[in-house]
Write a protein that holds these residues in place. Structure first.
Motif, PDB file in Angstrom:
ATOM      1  N   ALA A   1      -0.285  -4.877   0.344  1.00  0.00           N
ATOM      2  CA  ALA A   1      -1.327  -3.851   0.293  1.00  0.00           C
ATOM      3  C   ALA A   1      -2.288  -4.106   1.449  1.00  0.00           C
ATOM      4  O   ALA A   1      -2.752  -5.234   1.639  1.00  0.00           O
ATOM      5  CB  ALA A   1      -2.053  -3.895  -1.044  1.00  0.00           C
ATOM      6  N   LYS A   2      -2.567  -3.091   2.230  1.00  0.00           N
ATOM      7  CA  LYS A   2      -3.393  -3.244   3.430  1.00  0.00           C
ATOM      8  C   LYS A   2      -4.789  -2.659   3.192  1.00  0.00           C
ATOM      9  O   LYS A   2      -4.935  -1.464   2.944  1.00  0.00           O
ATOM     10  CB  LYS A   2      -2.745  -2.525   4.623  1.00  0.00           C
ATOM     11  CG  LYS A   2      -1.340  -3.007   4.960  1.00  0.00           C
ATOM     12  CD  LYS A   2      -1.345  -4.412   5.501  1.00  0.00           C
ATOM     13  CE  LYS A   2       0.042  -4.815   5.968  1.00  0.00           C
ATOM     14  NZ  LYS A   2       0.130  -6.196   6.344  1.00  0.00           N
ATOM     15  N   PRO A   3      -5.825  -3.514   3.283  1.00  0.00           N
ATOM     16  CA  PRO A   3      -7.183  -3.018   3.047  1.00  0.00           C
ATOM     17  C   PRO A   3      -7.599  -1.945   4.052  1.00  0.00           C
ATOM     18  O   PRO A   3      -8.354  -1.032   3.703  1.00  0.00           O
ATOM     19  CB  PRO A   3      -8.056  -4.260   3.158  1.00  0.00           C
ATOM     20  CG  PRO A   3      -7.217  -5.322   3.759  1.00  0.00           C
ATOM     21  CD  PRO A   3      -5.793  -4.934   3.567  1.00  0.00           C
ATOM     22  N   GLN A   4      -7.116  -2.014   5.296  1.00  0.00           N
ATOM     23  CA  GLN A   4      -7.474  -1.021   6.300  1.00  0.00           C
ATOM     24  C   GLN A   4      -6.867   0.350   5.995  1.00  0.00           C
ATOM     25  O   GLN A   4      -7.256   1.346   6.594  1.00  0.00           O
ATOM     26  CB  GLN A   4      -7.071  -1.486   7.708  1.00  0.00           C
ATOM     27  CG  GLN A   4      -5.574  -1.488   7.978  1.00  0.00           C
ATOM     28  CD  GLN A   4      -4.870  -2.779   7.628  1.00  0.00           C
ATOM     29  OE1 GLN A   4      -5.295  -3.528   6.772  1.00  0.00           O
ATOM     30  NE2 GLN A   4      -3.764  -3.051   8.302  1.00  0.00           N
ATOM     31  N   ALA A   5      -5.921   0.395   5.040  1.00  0.00           N
ATOM     32  CA  ALA A   5      -5.270   1.652   4.659  1.00  0.00           C
ATOM     33  C   ALA A   5      -5.550   1.985   3.194  1.00  0.00           C
ATOM     34  O   ALA A   5      -4.702   2.529   2.498  1.00  0.00           O
ATOM     35  CB  ALA A   5      -3.778   1.554   4.906  1.00  0.00           C
ATOM     36  N   ARG A   6      -6.736   1.628   2.730  1.00  0.00           N
ATOM     37  CA  ARG A   6      -7.166   1.910   1.361  1.00  0.00           C
ATOM     38  C   ARG A   6      -6.174   1.378   0.322  1.00  0.00           C
ATOM     39  O   ARG A   6      -5.922   2.001  -0.698  1.00  0.00           O
ATOM     40  CB  ARG A   6      -7.397   3.404   1.159  1.00  0.00           C
ATOM     41  CG  ARG A   6      -8.547   3.934   1.976  1.00  0.00           C
ATOM     42  CD  ARG A   6      -8.761   5.403   1.726  1.00  0.00           C
ATOM     43  NE  ARG A   6      -8.869   6.029   3.040  1.00  0.00           N
ATOM     44  CZ  ARG A   6      -8.414   7.215   3.343  1.00  0.00           C
ATOM     45  NH1 ARG A   6      -7.858   7.960   2.454  1.00  0.00           N
ATOM     46  NH2 ARG A   6      -8.553   7.678   4.553  1.00  0.00           N
ATOM     47  N   GLY A   7      -5.572   0.229   0.627  1.00  0.00           N
ATOM     48  CA  GLY A   7      -4.679  -0.424  -0.319  1.00  0.00           C
ATOM     49  C   GLY A   7      -3.244   0.061  -0.300  1.00  0.00           C
ATOM     50  O   GLY A   7      -2.429  -0.416  -1.094  1.00  0.00           O
ATOM     51  N   ALA A   8      -2.888   1.001   0.593  1.00  0.00           N
ATOM     52  CA  ALA A   8      -1.494   1.436   0.692  1.00  0.00           C
ATOM     53  C   ALA A   8      -0.631   0.237   1.089  1.00  0.00           C
ATOM     54  O   ALA A   8      -1.081  -0.683   1.784  1.00  0.00           O
ATOM     55  CB  ALA A   8      -1.348   2.558   1.709  1.00  0.00           C
ATOM     56  N   PHE A   9       0.620   0.225   0.641  1.00  0.00           N
ATOM     57  CA  PHE A   9       1.528  -0.894   0.884  1.00  0.00           C
ATOM     58  C   PHE A   9       2.216  -0.675   2.233  1.00  0.00           C
ATOM     59  O   PHE A   9       2.865   0.349   2.454  1.00  0.00           O
ATOM     60  CB  PHE A   9       2.566  -0.980  -0.237  1.00  0.00           C
ATOM     61  CG  PHE A   9       3.285  -2.284  -0.278  1.00  0.00           C
ATOM     62  CD1 PHE A   9       2.748  -3.363  -0.963  1.00  0.00           C
ATOM     63  CD2 PHE A   9       4.505  -2.444   0.354  1.00  0.00           C
ATOM     64  CE1 PHE A   9       3.409  -4.578  -1.010  1.00  0.00           C
ATOM     65  CE2 PHE A   9       5.174  -3.650   0.317  1.00  0.00           C
ATOM     66  CZ  PHE A   9       4.636  -4.722  -0.370  1.00  0.00           C
ATOM     67  N   GLY A  10       2.061  -1.640   3.135  1.00  0.00           N
ATOM     68  CA  GLY A  10       2.625  -1.474   4.472  1.00  0.00           C
ATOM     69  C   GLY A  10       3.003  -2.786   5.123  1.00  0.00           C
ATOM     70  O   GLY A  10       2.752  -3.876   4.593  1.00  0.00           O
ATOM     71  N   ALA A  11       3.622  -2.674   6.279  1.00  0.00           N
ATOM     72  CA  ALA A  11       4.030  -3.820   7.086  1.00  0.00           C
ATOM     73  C   ALA A  11       4.074  -3.381   8.550  1.00  0.00           C
ATOM     74  O   ALA A  11       4.180  -2.186   8.847  1.00  0.00           O
ATOM     75  CB  ALA A  11       5.394  -4.331   6.648  1.00  0.00           C
TER      76      ALA A  11
ATOM     77  N   GLN B   1      -2.347   7.641   2.646  1.00  0.00           N
ATOM     78  CA  GLN B   1      -2.988   8.956   2.654  1.00  0.00           C
ATOM     79  C   GLN B   1      -3.765   9.107   3.950  1.00  0.00           C
ATOM     80  O   GLN B   1      -4.640   8.297   4.238  1.00  0.00           O
ATOM     81  CB  GLN B   1      -3.925   9.095   1.451  1.00  0.00           C
ATOM     82  CG  GLN B   1      -3.249   8.962   0.114  1.00  0.00           C
ATOM     83  CD  GLN B   1      -2.209  10.027  -0.131  1.00  0.00           C
ATOM     84  OE1 GLN B   1      -2.422  11.197   0.131  1.00  0.00           O
ATOM     85  NE2 GLN B   1      -1.059   9.609  -0.628  1.00  0.00           N
ATOM     86  N   ILE B   2      -3.441  10.111   4.722  1.00  0.00           N
ATOM     87  CA  ILE B   2      -4.135  10.383   5.986  1.00  0.00           C
ATOM     88  C   ILE B   2      -5.179  11.469   5.727  1.00  0.00           C
ATOM     89  O   ILE B   2      -4.879  12.501   5.153  1.00  0.00           O
ATOM     90  CB  ILE B   2      -3.145  10.865   7.070  1.00  0.00           C
ATOM     91  CG1 ILE B   2      -2.015   9.850   7.286  1.00  0.00           C
ATOM     92  CG2 ILE B   2      -3.877  11.166   8.364  1.00  0.00           C
ATOM     93  CD1 ILE B   2      -2.438   8.553   7.897  1.00  0.00           C
ATOM     94  N   GLY B   3      -6.371  11.213   6.211  1.00  0.00           N
ATOM     95  CA  GLY B   3      -7.397  12.244   6.120  1.00  0.00           C
ATOM     96  C   GLY B   3      -8.513  11.908   5.190  1.00  0.00           C
ATOM     97  O   GLY B   3      -8.624  11.037   4.459  1.00  0.00           O
TER      98      GLY B   3
END
Length: 128
Positions: A99-109, A126-128
């Protein structure tokens, strides 16, 4: 306006083809169908083309400082599989699957491809 294609530089098309066939494959993108004798490689990402090839000026390709291309994954498992496929095919990690804090917790790599281009993949972004 509609984005039709993205083209990145590659100094080794065989390495690029292997890396992207593996990482795109786990995201259900068909393998590169570009004939091996062509000076580029290309994938169809559902109406948008993703291409790699040498620099037109004949100089070595370099990556963008601050540039990142983000792809969508259908699940956290796909994010993990994408990251693992990239590492197994010449990529280097720029951020483990989590989970990436810079992406509001979205799961990424994040990965860098064999030429140093920075890529990311997210599930639930979520973009926007």
């Amino acid at each position: 306006m509609l984005l039709k294609s993205i083209r990145l530089g590659s100094n080794d098309l065989a390495k690029s083809r292997a890396f992207y066939d593996a990482t795109f494959g786990v995201l259900d993108v068909a393998e590169c169908a570009t004939p091996e004798q062509y000076p580029i490689v290309m994938w169809d990402l559902g109406g948008m083309k993703f291409l790699l090839g040498p620099a037109r000026d004949g100089q070595p390709c370099t990556f963008a400082n601050g540039g990142t291309i983000i792809f969508e994954a259908p699940s956290e498992e796909a994010v993990k599989a994408w990251h693992a496929a990239g590492l197994a095919n010449g990529g280097t990690s720029e951020g483990k699957p989590e989970a990436k804090p810079q992406a509001r917790g979205a799961f990424g790599a994040y990965l860098r491809d064999p030429d140093g281009n920075k890529l990311g993949v997210y599930c639930g972004l979520q973009i926007g």
